[in-house]
Design an enzyme around this catalytic site. Structure first.
Site, mmCIF file in Angstrom:
data_model
loop_
_atom_site.group_PDB
_atom_site.id
_atom_site.type_symbol
_atom_site.label_atom_id
_atom_site.label_comp_id
_atom_site.label_asym_id
_atom_site.label_seq_id
_atom_site.Cartn_x
_atom_site.Cartn_y
_atom_site.Cartn_z
ATOM 1 N N LYS A 138 -6.784 10.273 12.144
ATOM 2 C CA LYS A 138 -5.980 9.056 12.024
ATOM 3 C C LYS A 138 -5.366 8.971 10.627
ATOM 4 O O LYS A 138 -6.011 9.340 9.638
ATOM 5 C CB LYS A 138 -6.886 7.853 12.296
ATOM 6 C CG LYS A 138 -6.230 6.492 12.285
ATOM 7 C CD LYS A 138 -7.256 5.424 12.650
ATOM 8 C CE LYS A 138 -6.659 4.029 12.588
ATOM 9 N NZ LYS A 138 -7.655 2.996 12.968
ATOM 10 N N SER B 15 -5.727 -0.336 15.848
ATOM 11 C CA SER B 15 -4.833 0.441 15.008
ATOM 12 C C SER B 15 -4.903 1.945 15.246
ATOM 13 O O SER B 15 -4.129 2.704 14.672
ATOM 14 C CB SER B 15 -5.147 0.156 13.533
ATOM 15 O OG SER B 15 -6.469 0.570 13.198
ATOM 16 N N SER C 260 -10.250 -1.752 16.597
ATOM 17 C CA SER C 260 -9.240 -0.696 16.546
ATOM 18 C C SER C 260 -9.624 0.636 17.156
ATOM 19 O O SER C 260 -8.797 1.527 17.265
ATOM 20 C CB SER C 260 -8.787 -0.476 15.099
ATOM 21 O OG SER C 260 -8.071 -1.598 14.645
#
Length: 472
Positions: free
Chosen positions: A70, A146, A170
């Site tokens: 990520k 996210s 997230s």
């Protein structure tokens, strides 16, 4: 190899039936074919990955398996991580995080970075400085956030596992919206070191998005080693988490909550249907199931104090980035949501911040009391199916915060309490959009979550269900 999970891919390498180079080349080919339609991956390191695959790899449990990291946290020395922020697009970090070191030691080969919303402060992956990530089940819809780029990548078969993190949902929100398994660990299970002591008052943790429960368990085994001096320590498991896959959970006392019961929150019938189906399934597996949940779960003061923590942390983080850049980050360079958090954070007194933390600490004790009489809580992961891209900001900056809060009434509470939770892909809408169901255990009890999640996975398998998106 596209739809094999990471455990199966590692087994192919171990038995000599595939090489790391073959796995890496297959994943790169699929990223190149699908990413132009999804924007799941925003930065690649294909040449470095091929060189790693051809060299000597650590003999970890995932030797030779491709992974995506990520683009928020999990920094690697000499490589760019932008945190979804335009001004950091060219900033290479000087150290490798403890977490990234564990992924590498496990034998994973990173292929690049996945798309994130700016600073990870919203429930959709549509950053100002990057293209929006698109849901492989329907490319006009959000992936969640996210960890939305990671979710789109795993759901579309680019990789079997991708790094994810969770400060208010997230990991679980994108898992729900993309039809994946998303396990949020207990607070303190995964190190934030060395650059972060704690984030979001201990609410932020890291993990992964996967397609199978066994991958979720094995990855957490690989990354849950402590760094000396951690501010929190999760209680140790009696044995590796991967050994809980397939183990009987016994007869559990399970409570169901299928709606938040307040006008500010969304309450979609598809989410209620998902919980009802999960309840029937769990009852058929021999568990005691009843409508019950913590009485203080939807206390309206929770959102106010939790947002106080986010505002303070956002301003502190941006000040740190300004130190890295050697210049201020202006409001014009960031999204209105984060500019608002900055203003709020700057105006906070130390006393107001500590009062927020103290209220959340006392509230967490009241939450935990429910688990003294129950083993598991089941809720929708989010309050509605994946919305169309642009929905959160369509009503303007003044309404964005309300739409975010209304969409995620079930997840942030367990960042504040530190409890482990998992989203499982147990429902799809008539339009073919995934809707996840969240299971929450008591503090430190990922072992129980894995046992019951693998039991559910066996009874209602989802592994053969894939998005209708294939290379042209």
């Amino acid at each position: 190899m596209t739809w094999l999970d990471a455990t199966a891919q590692a087994d192919l390498v171990h038995r000599g039936e595939a090489t790391p180079a073959e796995l890496v080349d297959a994943a790169i080919a699929r990223i190149e074919a699908l990413n132009p339609r999804l924007d799941a991956v925003i930065r690649t390191r294909f040449d470095q990955a091929r060189a790693q695959a051809a060299g000597i790899l650590p003999g970890g449990p995932f030797r030779g398996v491709p992974i995506l990291l990520k683009d928020l946290g999990c920094v690697v020395a000499g490589e760019v991580t932008a945190f979804g922020l335009g001004p950091l697009k060219d900033v290479a970090w000087p150290v490798t995080s403890y977490l990234a070191g564990h992924f590498l030691a496990a034998g994973f080969i990173p292929l690049g970075r996945t798309n994130v919303p700016e600073l990870g402060t919203t429930a959709t992956t549509e950053a100002l400085s990057f293209p929006p990530a698109r849901n492989p089940w329907h490319t006009g819809h959000s992936t969640g956030g996210s960890s939305g780029g990671s979710a789109a990548a795993v759901a579309s078969g680019m990789v079997a596992v991708a790094h994810a993190s969770d400060g208010g949902g997230s990991i679980r929100i994108p898992a729900s919206e993309c039809g994946l398994v998303g396990l949020k660990p207990t607070r303190g299970r995964v190190s934030q070191g060395p650059l972060t002591g704690e984030a979001w008052a201990g609410g932020l943790t890291d993990g992964a998005l996967t397609r199978t429960v066994r991958d979720a368990a094995a990855v957490l085994d690989a990354i849950s080693k402590r760094m000396p001096g951690e501010p929190y320590y999760a209680p140790p498991w009696p044995r590796p988490l991967s050994q809980e896959v397939g183990a009987s959970p016994g007869r559990l006392r399970i409570g169901l909550v299928d709606r938040p019961g307040a006008e500010m929150y969304s309450d979609d019938p598809q989410c209620r249907a998902a919980v009802a189906r999960a309840g029937r399934l769990l009852e058929s597996l021999g568990h005691h199931v009843e409508e019950s949940g913590p009485g203080v779960m939807f206390d309206p003061r929770f959102a106010r104090y939790f947002n106080t923590i986010i505002a303070a942390d956002t301003e502190a983080l941006l000040q740190a980035f300004e130190g890295v850049l050697g210049r201020p980050v202006t409001d014009a360079e960031i999204e209105p949501r984060n500019a608002h958090y900055r203003r709020t954070g700057k105006a906070l007194t130390a006393v107001a911040y500590l009062q927020a933390r103290q209220w959340l600490g006392m509230w967490a004790r009241r939450m935990a009391d429910w688990w003294t009489k129950h083993d598991l809580l089941v809720t929708p992961t989010v309050a509605a199916p994946p919305p169309e891209l642009g929905w959160f900001t369509a009503a303007g900056p003044e309404q964005e915060g309300g739409r975010i809060a209304g969409f995620i009434p079930y997840t942030a509470q367990f960042n504040a309490t530190g409890q482990p939770a998992v989203s499982l892909p147990l429902h799809w809408t008539p339009a073919g959009l995934p809707v996840g169901v969240q299971l929450v255990a008591a503090y430190g009890r990922e072992d129980l979550l894995v046992r019951v999640a693998s039991q559910v996975e066996q009874a209602a398998p989802w592994a053969d269900r894939h998005p209708p998106l294939e290379p042209e």
